[in-house]
Design a protein around this motif. Structure first.
Motif, short mmCIF file in Angstrom:
data_model
loop_
_atom_site.label_atom_id
_atom_site.label_comp_id
_atom_site.label_asym_id
_atom_site.label_seq_id
_atom_site.Cartn_x
_atom_site.Cartn_y
_atom_site.Cartn_z
N VAL A 92 0.85 -1.19 0.00
CA VAL A 92 0.00 0.00 0.00
C VAL A 92 0.88 1.24 0.00
O VAL A 92 1.86 1.32 0.75
N LYS A 93 0.56 2.17 -0.90
CA LYS A 93 1.32 3.42 -0.96
C LYS A 93 0.37 4.54 -1.31
O LYS A 93 -0.46 4.40 -2.23
N GLU A 94 0.45 5.64 -0.58
CA GLU A 94 -0.45 6.75 -0.81
C GLU A 94 -0.30 7.28 -2.24
O GLU A 94 0.80 7.50 -2.74
N GLY A 95 -1.44 7.48 -2.89
CA GLY A 95 -1.44 7.99 -4.26
C GLY A 95 -1.35 6.92 -5.32
O GLY A 95 -1.51 7.21 -6.50
N ALA A 96 -1.08 5.67 -4.90
CA ALA A 96 -0.98 4.57 -5.87
C ALA A 96 -2.21 3.70 -5.72
O ALA A 96 -2.31 2.90 -4.79
N ARG A 97 -3.18 3.88 -6.63
CA ARG A 97 -4.46 3.19 -6.49
C ARG A 97 -4.32 1.68 -6.56
O ARG A 97 -5.08 0.94 -5.96
N ARG A 98 -3.36 1.22 -7.33
CA ARG A 98 -3.15 -0.22 -7.45
C ARG A 98 -1.96 -0.69 -6.63
O ARG A 98 -1.44 -1.79 -6.85
#
Length: 871
Positions: A92-98
């Motif tokens: 999970v990474k902020e700004g990365a929807r996938r």
């Protein structure tokens, strides 16, 4: 008319949407190999040194990153069987929807360098999809994609009537020149990419319009998945289609469930997660039953005993050919396995829209050629624009000469020039505007008019007048200039203030009337005290040297620096495919049906003219060489051809000075004058047809043109030919009645008009044709009688002069049918006359005057209702 409409829409959309499609094509080609390029430039991230031990399992990787940073939320872990392939951990990474893909060393869990170039491909993707301007850009690209479908289908329609050989359809002809090469390149390459563009456009619209996507599912017979729900509302699909397929993955190890990144893992502790992953990995290896190249474990959200799996075959059909399954670690069983290979073809297509769109669905060879086709998109934009610009220039050379279209500053002290032209087939008009352009480039104010527009007031107010005048028929004025000849040239006016020059056009084949109309204008000007700038310049069949003499004389008298001018004649390569004698046993000279096929995409209109570059027979060349003691096969070094080849189109009946070499000899020989023939067919008939009667001189030697076409050229050999626009004989584009009058080989021009009328389903056609004997000289009898029997030819009148004691010609038929002629005239009929000027055309003209009145006939000329192609 339908073809014209399609053509106009095709080029208009092409020059407006072409740039957008070019951008989409180039970016699509780049993006179609994004994965391969990323792996190539990021070898350190995708490839590791193989070690003599097993790779770390998903459980071991999970434990490692929990120890490194317990706040890391892992979505999925992908392990590849290839010992040199890195593993992928999606977090999970902020700004990365996938989520974000971490490439890790599968033996040490070391995080490998970040993938370089992803930002570039994301930009390329956005440029391809919406020009990087969001929803507005998406609508623009969607509309252009719809236009692409129209381009493909209309292009095929515009080309389809040409039933050419495979070579003509599919091979570019580099020997073509100018506009013909551009058209051939545009059409042939367009044929190559038809399938690619149709597939790209139809699949590209999948992401553009909901109605198109729904229609594709219905047509393919596949149930459309319902969109995921988010907050009680359908989730916006964005770049995902209704099938849930992602368009832009840069790694095949990315999670198949795009919502995993938003899941918490509260129901499973790290220790439990490690146990689940360990049990799942061991169980899957033992019970999956299918080999794979990569295996992805999606970390479970709930402690329900299920882990979602994704795995790729060792040799997948394409980059999105993925298999799915669920492993139940509580029962140690594989559930809900979905193999891509087991899907039906329609299901494969609808679940793999991006590979279908980019071409990888059909294998690497098709993928490569699809990429080339996409890269070729700018070719059509560029060639289409060039063809459009050339067409504008050729259609109206006047546009290039008008001062308002040039940023040229006029000399305020210069006297204005008035240029008047009298043209029948367009050559005089072209030379008038070339002269105007030359003067305007020298900062001279110029006005150009046709002679029928001239008034006595124009002549009285002008100080410098240039006339460019063609001679038509046996010394007459061109049809549209007849009013000028009768009114202006019979008047008296004081022109002592006028300085003038005349460029007289004609053909030395008619020595008794050579350039006579131009000389008549010059004589009238002198009679009215006008002053000649220089003697009248005569031009024989648009001869380059004659035209340049005009330019030089004008420059000398005006003391202006004028650029060289001439009429470019670029002949194309045509193949003689058929030659049939039309009048066996006729009392007249043999007349032949000549059929030719272009080696390029050829276009003409009914009424146009074929200009032929004739050549010398082998016998004539041999006699010339013997006369001048030239050895056979002597090479012309500067041309890298033999002397026989160099002499094929040279004027050999001329005095030759002693020459030192072949180049010196050739400098003394002019090119043979071209010959013109009315075209008897229309493009949709897939052949260019001429009617050529043999002409002979006093010694019995065949004329250059007729001999070249009917005797000296063998079937299958090439003919140098160019189509010349003959606007004054073009067919009207509505269903008004037409009356076609002609004799002999004049049937050619009339046949093209009638063919076009039949194709348009216009039946108000009247043909009056004359020859010697019906039994031997009824050219194209079968076709004409078929038109009559099917109602396409409303009226047919024939005049065979030798079939009765008293000779009957077409003008006799016209007089006998005077009442019918008046009836057709009152219905708005347009009269076309084609054939011999001597006798037939003159007699028909007089008959029309006697029946309709001279003023009415002149009015018909001016209104374009009386058109002639006579010789």
């Amino acid at each position: 008319m339908l073809k014209k409409i399609f053509f106009q829409i095709h080029w208009f959309m092409g020059i407006t949407a072409g740039l957008i499609l070019s951008i989409m094509g180039v970016t699509g080609a780049i993006y179609s190999y994004d994965q391969q390029i990323l792996k190539w430039i990021n070898t350190d991230s995708y490839v590791v040194q193989a070690e003599n031990r097993d790779k770390l399992t998903p459980a071991e990787l999970y434990l490692h990153f929990q120890h490194v940073d317990s706040n890391i939320q892992i979505n999925s872990i992908t392990i590849a069987k290839d010992p040199t392939a890195s593993s992928t951990v999606n977090i999970v990474k902020e700004g990365a929807r996938r989520g974000y893909n971490m490439m890790v060393n599968p033996y040490s869990a070391e995080v490998l360098p970040e993938i370089k170039g992803q930002g570039f491909f994301q930009f390329v993707q956005q440029l391809h999809r919406n020009l990087t301007v969001g929803p507005v850009g998406k609508q623009i690209t969607a509309a252009c994609t719809l236009m692409l479908i129209f381009f493909v289908l209309s292009g095929l329609y515009l080309r389809w009537p040409k039933k050419h050989s495979i070579k003509q359809w599919l091979f570019v002809k580099p020997k073509l020149k100018g506009r013909n090469f551009l058209w051939d390149l545009h059409a042939v390459v367009g044929t190559w990419v038809v399938i690619f563009y149709l597939l790209m456009a139809c699949t590209g619209l999948y992401w553009s319009y909901d109605w198109w996507r729904s229609g594709m599912f219905k047509v393919m017979g596949v149930e459309q998945p319902k969109p995921e729900m988010q907050g009680g509302k359908p989730k916006e699909q964005g770049p995902r289609g209704a099938s849930g397929e992602q368009r832009g993955d840069a790694s095949q190890g990315r999670s198949h469930n795009t919502n995993i990144q938003n899941r918490g893992h509260a129901e499973l502790s790290p220790a439990q997660m490690q146990t689940v992953l360990s049990q799942t990995w061991t169980g899957v290896q033992a019970k999956l039953g299918h080999d794979y190249s990569t295996l992805t474990l999606n970390l479970p959200k709930k402690a329900d005993g299920q882990v979602e799996l994704g795995f790729v075959d060792p040799a997948p059909q394409h980059e999105r050919a993925r298999n799915k399954a669920v492993y139940n670690y509580q029962t140690a069983t594989i559930q809900n396995i979905e193999l891509y290979a087991d899907k039906k073809l329609n299901e494969k297509i609808m679940s793999s829209m991006l590979p279908v769109h980019r071409g990888s669905f059909f294998g690497p060879v098709y993928h490569f050629f699809a990429m080339l086709a996409a890269l070729a998109m700018p070719l059509f934009f560029v060639t289409g624009w060039m063809l459009y610009l050339k067409r504008r220039k050729q259609k109206k050379l006047t546009q290039a000469a008008r001062l308002s279209h040039h940023g040229i500053t006029v000399d305020p002290n210069a006297k204005p020039w008035l240029i008047a032209y009298a043209s029948q087939t367009g050559v005089a008009e072209q030379l008038a505007w070339r002269t105007a352009t030359s003067l305007q480039e020298a900062r001279q104010p110029v006005t150009v008019k046709t002679v029928q527009q001239l008034t006595l007031e124009d002549l009285q107010s002008a100080q410098q007048i240039l006339f460019v005048a063609s001679t038509y028929g046996t010394g007459d004025a061109p049809d549209l200039a007849s009013g000028f000849a009768k009114k202006i040239l019979n008047s008296q006016i004081d022109l002592s203030h006028v300085h003038f020059a005349v460029l007289a056009l004609g053909s030395k084949e008619y020595p008794d009337s050579y350039c006579s109309f131009g000389h008549a204008i010059a004589a009238w000007l002198k009679q009215n005290q006008a002053h000649a700038l220089f003697d009248t310049i005569e031009v024989d069949n648009a001869n380059h040297e004659d035209i340049q003499r005009w330019n030089n004389a004008l420059a000398k008298s005006s003391k202006l620096d004028l650029q060289a001018m001439h009429i470019d004649k670029t002949f194309d390569r045509w193949t003689l495919t058929q030659r049939d004698l039309l009048n066996p046993n006729s009392l007249g000279a043999p007349a032949f049906n000549i059929e030719l096929q272009a080696q390029h995409e050829a276009h003409w209109q009914a009424g146009d003219i074929a200009e032929i570059q004739p050549g010398n027979s082998a016998k004539r060349i041999a006699e010339f060489m013997a006369k001048h003691q030239i050895a056979p096969q002597t090479q012309v070094e500067s041309l890298a051809v033999s002397i026989e080849q160099a002499l094929w189109d040279k004027q050999l009946n001329t005095d030759v000075e002693p020459f030192a070499n072949m180049e010196h000899l050739l400098e003394q020989l002019h090119t043979l004058a071209s010959r013109e023939y009315s075209i008897a067919s229309i493009p949709s008939q897939q052949t260019l047809r001429l009617v050529v009667r043999q002409q002979s001189d006093r010694t019995g030697e065949l004329g250059l043109g007729s001999g070249w076409l009917t005797a000296h050229t063998e079937i299958g050999q090439e003919i140098a030919l160019r189509i010349r626009n003959n606007e004054s004989f073009h067919l009207i584009d509505d269903n008004r009645p037409i009356i076609c009058i002609g004799n002999g080989t004049g049937i050619a021009g009339l046949m093209s008009l009638l063919h076009a009328r039949v194709r348009a389903d216009y039946t108000q056609n009247w043909l009056i044709f004359g020859e010697r004997q019906r039994e031997h000289d009824f050219f194209y009898q079968t076709t004409i009688e078929a038109w009559q029997s099917t109602g396409m030819l409303e009226r047919l009148d024939l005049a065979f002069s030798r079939d009765q004691a008293e000779k009957i010609y077409v003008h006799h038929v016209l007089r006998n049918q005077a009442a019918e002629l008046i009836s057709w005239f009152n219905r708005g009929a347009v009269i076309y006359v084609c054939g011999s000027i001597q006798g037939m055309a003159q007699d028909v003209d007089q008959a029309l005057i006697d029946i309709l009145g001279e003023s009415t006939v002149e009015q018909l000329r001016q209104e374009g209702r009386y058109r002639r192609d006579v010789y």
